[in-house]
Scaffold this motif. Structure first.
Motif, PDB file in Angstrom:
ATOM      1  N   ILE A   1       0.898  -1.587   0.325  1.00 26.22           N
ATOM      2  CA  ILE A   1       0.033  -0.311   0.016  1.00 26.22           C
ATOM      3  C   ILE A   1       0.760   1.008   0.249  1.00 26.22           C
ATOM      4  O   ILE A   1       0.482   2.283  -0.624  1.00 26.22           O
ATOM      5  CB  ILE A   1      -1.142   0.138   1.177  1.00 26.22           C
ATOM      6  CG1 ILE A   1      -2.351   1.094   1.007  1.00 26.22           C
ATOM      7  CG2 ILE A   1      -0.211   0.203   2.023  1.00 26.22           C
ATOM      8  CD1 ILE A   1      -2.749   1.155   2.160  1.00 26.22           C
ATOM      9  N   ILE A   2       2.080   0.801   0.684  1.00 23.54           N
ATOM     10  CA  ILE A   2       2.905   2.253   0.571  1.00 23.54           C
ATOM     11  C   ILE A   2       4.277   1.549   0.340  1.00 23.54           C
ATOM     12  O   ILE A   2       5.019   0.329   0.768  1.00 23.54           O
ATOM     13  CB  ILE A   2       3.278   2.406   2.022  1.00 23.54           C
ATOM     14  CG1 ILE A   2       1.754   3.800   2.451  1.00 23.54           C
ATOM     15  CG2 ILE A   2       4.087   4.316   1.946  1.00 23.54           C
ATOM     16  CD1 ILE A   2       1.406   4.496   4.057  1.00 23.54           C
TER      17      ILE A   2
ATOM     18  N   ASP B   1       8.270  -2.243   1.534  1.00 27.94           N
ATOM     19  CA  ASP B   1       6.801  -1.897   0.737  1.00 27.94           C
ATOM     20  C   ASP B   1       6.264  -2.002   2.604  1.00 27.94           C
ATOM     21  O   ASP B   1       6.856  -3.547   3.103  1.00 27.94           O
ATOM     22  CB  ASP B   1       6.932  -3.143   0.193  1.00 27.94           C
ATOM     23  CG  ASP B   1       6.791  -2.995  -1.570  1.00 27.94           C
ATOM     24  OD1 ASP B   1       7.971  -1.913  -1.362  1.00 27.94           O
ATOM     25  OD2 ASP B   1       6.881  -3.542  -1.781  1.00 27.94           O
ATOM     26  N   PHE B   2       4.463  -1.419   2.574  1.00 30.49           N
ATOM     27  CA  PHE B   2       4.777  -1.643   3.591  1.00 30.49           C
ATOM     28  C   PHE B   2       3.239  -2.010   3.244  1.00 30.49           C
ATOM     29  O   PHE B   2       2.530  -2.267   2.026  1.00 30.49           O
ATOM     30  CB  PHE B   2       4.309  -0.429   4.119  1.00 30.49           C
ATOM     31  CG  PHE B   2       5.116   0.296   5.409  1.00 30.49           C
ATOM     32  CD1 PHE B   2       5.716  -0.524   5.730  1.00 30.49           C
ATOM     33  CD2 PHE B   2       5.627   1.087   4.479  1.00 30.49           C
ATOM     34  CE1 PHE B   2       6.761  -0.056   6.724  1.00 30.49           C
ATOM     35  CE2 PHE B   2       7.425   1.780   5.182  1.00 30.49           C
ATOM     36  CZ  PHE B   2       7.325   1.238   6.415  1.00 30.49           C
TER      37      PHE B   2
ATOM     38  N   TYR C   1       2.245   6.521  -2.689  1.00 33.24           N
ATOM     39  CA  TYR C   1       0.746   5.703  -2.293  1.00 33.24           C
ATOM     40  C   TYR C   1       0.398   5.707  -3.278  1.00 33.24           C
ATOM     41  O   TYR C   1       0.049   6.780  -3.635  1.00 33.24           O
ATOM     42  CB  TYR C   1       0.759   6.079  -0.892  1.00 33.24           C
ATOM     43  CG  TYR C   1      -0.848   6.550   0.116  1.00 33.24           C
ATOM     44  CD1 TYR C   1      -1.677   5.162  -0.121  1.00 33.24           C
ATOM     45  CD2 TYR C   1      -1.189   7.220  -0.634  1.00 33.24           C
ATOM     46  CE1 TYR C   1      -2.760   5.071   0.650  1.00 33.24           C
ATOM     47  CE2 TYR C   1      -2.887   7.097  -0.037  1.00 33.24           C
ATOM     48  CZ  TYR C   1      -3.031   5.678   0.275  1.00 33.24           C
ATOM     49  OH  TYR C   1      -4.289   5.870   1.217  1.00 33.24           O
ATOM     50  N   GLU C   2      -1.006   5.008  -3.403  1.00 38.25           N
ATOM     51  CA  GLU C   2      -1.825   5.075  -4.287  1.00 38.25           C
ATOM     52  C   GLU C   2      -1.101   5.761  -5.295  1.00 38.25           C
ATOM     53  O   GLU C   2      -1.890   6.511  -6.379  1.00 38.25           O
ATOM     54  CB  GLU C   2      -3.074   5.855  -4.251  1.00 38.25           C
ATOM     55  CG  GLU C   2      -3.908   5.461  -2.879  1.00 38.25           C
ATOM     56  CD  GLU C   2      -5.006   6.315  -2.544  1.00 38.25           C
ATOM     57  OE1 GLU C   2      -5.177   7.346  -2.520  1.00 38.25           O
ATOM     58  OE2 GLU C   2      -6.363   5.532  -2.271  1.00 38.25           O
TER      59      GLU C   2
ATOM     60  N   LEU D   1      -3.662  14.034   2.068  1.00 38.00           N
ATOM     61  CA  LEU D   1      -2.888  12.922   2.978  1.00 38.00           C
ATOM     62  C   LEU D   1      -3.689  12.585   4.238  1.00 38.00           C
ATOM     63  O   LEU D   1      -3.070  11.020   4.695  1.00 38.00           O
ATOM     64  CB  LEU D   1      -1.768  13.024   2.441  1.00 38.00           C
ATOM     65  CG  LEU D   1      -0.804  11.717   2.548  1.00 38.00           C
ATOM     66  CD1 LEU D   1      -0.747  10.784   1.795  1.00 38.00           C
ATOM     67  CD2 LEU D   1       0.021  12.451   2.721  1.00 38.00           C
ATOM     68  N   ARG D   2      -3.347  13.534   5.075  1.00 39.09           N
ATOM     69  CA  ARG D   2      -3.105  13.159   6.694  1.00 39.09           C
ATOM     70  C   ARG D   2      -4.547  13.149   6.907  1.00 39.09           C
ATOM     71  O   ARG D   2      -4.270  11.390   8.524  1.00 39.09           O
ATOM     72  CB  ARG D   2      -2.503  14.008   7.240  1.00 39.09           C
ATOM     73  CG  ARG D   2      -1.285  14.481   7.426  1.00 39.09           C
ATOM     74  CD  ARG D   2      -0.879  15.734   8.208  1.00 39.09           C
ATOM     75  NE  ARG D   2       0.576  16.055   7.319  1.00 39.09           N
ATOM     76  CZ  ARG D   2       0.627  17.889   7.016  1.00 39.09           C
ATOM     77  NH1 ARG D   2      -0.102  18.454   6.881  1.00 39.09           N
ATOM     78  NH2 ARG D   2       1.603  17.725   6.022  1.00 39.09           N
ATOM     79  N   ARG D   3      -5.386  13.173   6.523  1.00 35.17           N
ATOM     80  CA  ARG D   3      -7.153  12.468   6.707  1.00 35.17           C
ATOM     81  C   ARG D   3      -6.742  10.995   6.470  1.00 35.17           C
ATOM     82  O   ARG D   3      -6.910  10.055   6.729  1.00 35.17           O
ATOM     83  CB  ARG D   3      -7.911  12.496   5.680  1.00 35.17           C
ATOM     84  CG  ARG D   3      -8.932  13.486   6.728  1.00 35.17           C
ATOM     85  CD  ARG D   3      -9.935  14.205   5.080  1.00 35.17           C
ATOM     86  NE  ARG D   3      -9.387  15.052   4.943  1.00 35.17           N
ATOM     87  CZ  ARG D   3     -10.070  15.381   3.417  1.00 35.17           C
ATOM     88  NH1 ARG D   3     -10.815  15.043   2.937  1.00 35.17           N
ATOM     89  NH2 ARG D   3     -10.434  16.261   2.951  1.00 35.17           N
ATOM     90  N   ASP D   4      -6.362  10.247   4.817  1.00 36.35           N
ATOM     91  CA  ASP D   4      -5.986   9.017   4.372  1.00 36.35           C
ATOM     92  C   ASP D   4      -4.916   8.334   5.449  1.00 36.35           C
ATOM     93  O   ASP D   4      -4.890   6.922   5.730  1.00 36.35           O
ATOM     94  CB  ASP D   4      -5.455   9.066   2.783  1.00 36.35           C
ATOM     95  CG  ASP D   4      -6.023   8.723   2.186  1.00 36.35           C
ATOM     96  OD1 ASP D   4      -7.781   9.279   2.263  1.00 36.35           O
ATOM     97  OD2 ASP D   4      -6.038   8.258   1.473  1.00 36.35           O
ATOM     98  N   ILE D   5      -3.658   9.143   5.874  1.00 30.42           N
ATOM     99  CA  ILE D   5      -2.905   8.016   6.452  1.00 30.42           C
ATOM    100  C   ILE D   5      -2.869   9.511   8.192  1.00 30.42           C
ATOM    101  O   ILE D   5      -1.797  10.123   8.080  1.00 30.42           O
ATOM    102  CB  ILE D   5      -1.163   8.545   5.984  1.00 30.42           C
ATOM    103  CG1 ILE D   5      -1.573   7.427   4.240  1.00 30.42           C
ATOM    104  CG2 ILE D   5      -0.425   7.700   6.873  1.00 30.42           C
ATOM    105  CD1 ILE D   5      -0.294   8.169   3.811  1.00 30.42           C
ATOM    106  N   GLY D   6      -3.436   8.200   8.787  1.00 31.57           N
ATOM    107  CA  GLY D   6      -3.862   9.296  10.406  1.00 31.57           C
ATOM    108  C   GLY D   6      -2.497   9.224  10.938  1.00 31.57           C
ATOM    109  O   GLY D   6      -1.503   7.655  10.902  1.00 31.57           O
TER     110      GLY D   6
END
Ligand SMILES: Nc1ncnc2c1ncn2[C@@H]1O[C@H](COP(=O)(O)OP(=O)(O)O)[C@@H](O)[C@H]1O
Ligand SMILES: [Mg+2]
Length: 257
Positions: free
Chosen positions: A12-13, A34-35, A76-77, A91-96
């Motif tokens: 995903i990342i 990779d994560f 990411y994406e 971005l910070r909404r998606d990656i908290g």
């Protein structure tokens, strides 16, 4: 350096040749990593090896440090999120992110949850969101009768679960946690660790910890960093029982650090 990838997992990342500098001082050196989606990945290593610096690059929290600059990519994406044209707020909404010290707002428990969705303009049914988020963070039963009391009256462990609930309320896909239990007692720590295990059904979790037992307990994959470099990455069970690199073995057996 080993660079094992798990072909069966979906990344995903992806960190690609990621280097991070504070002025002239290089803190992170060409990391490729990779994560995987819906997995917990622990980032371990001795103090100062670059764990927080790497984690903060993933949701652009490093933007707040003036002297810092970055080379390489964080994908990411299908986009490099380090691209200056990308909106870090979205971005910070998606990656908290959940921090070392619980940092609830000096507001009620209820308002801690709805604040983010409200200012971002997607708050529809606040009561429902508050209950759902607190349940998801295993806090609902303890606070349901005092939702309008100050969050600062909660214990440290409860505050940290509230911070997780607040993150979850934004409906992220990834949650970054930087030593989320370091300010908590052992009982509160276990509760957070159990929660992490439940959350990975819905989220991808990256957790920085200097506590190796914790990494072994909570994570599916582990990345070991040393002096800004990725020494080894792999499934947690394998990395702890049968490390490939001598440095990893020395670290997990406590021969240094
Ligand atoms: N704000 C900063 N300014 C300058 N150097 C920093 C800053 N934050 C971290 N560093 C340096 O970057 C390196 C990595 O730090 P950090 O990512 O905090 O490590 P860790 O989280 O693994 O303990 C260290 O050498 C540290 O001194
Ligand atoms: Mg750190």
């Amino acid at each position: 350096m080993t660079e094992l990838k798990d072909k069966d997992q979906q990344a995903i990342i992806q960190l690609k040749d990621l280097s991070i500098f504070y002025g002239d001082n290089q803190a992170v050196n060409k990391i490729n990593l990779d994560f995987y989606k819906n997995k917990v990945t622990a980032i371990i290593g001795p103090s100062g090896c670059g764990k927080s610096t790497v984690l903060r690059s993933i949701n652009r929290m490093n933007d707040f440090i003036d002297i810092l600059h970055t080379k390489g990519e964080v994908v990411y994406e299908n986009q490099n999120i380090l691209d200056k044209n990308l909106d870090p707020t979205r971005l910070r909404r998606d990656i908290g992110m959940v921090f070392q010290r619980p940092n609830p707002f000096p507001k009620s428990i209820y308002n801690n949850i709805i604040w983010g969705p409200k200012i971002n303009g997607f708050l529809k049914n606040p009561d429902e969101l508050v209950e759902k988020s607190l349940r998801r963070a295993a806090l609902w039963d303890e606070v349901k009768d005092r939702l309008h009391d100050s969050a600062l009256g909660l214990s440290g462990g409860q505050q940290q679960r509230l911070c997780i609930a607040r993150t979850v309320a934004m409906n992220p896909s990834v949650i970054l946690m930087d030593e989320p239990c370091s300010a908590l007692d052992p009982k509160a720590t276990i509760r957070i660790e159990n929660l992490i295990d439940e959350l990975k059904d819905d989220y991808t979790i990256l957790i920085v910890t200097h506590n190796m037992q914790q990494a072994a307990r909570v994570s599916d994959y582990t990345a070991f960093l040393y002096e800004g470099e990725l020494v080894e990455f792999g499934e947690t069970d394998g990395l702890f029982t049968n490390p490939v690199e001598k440095q990893t073995e020395d670290y997990i057996t406590g021969r240094f650090g």
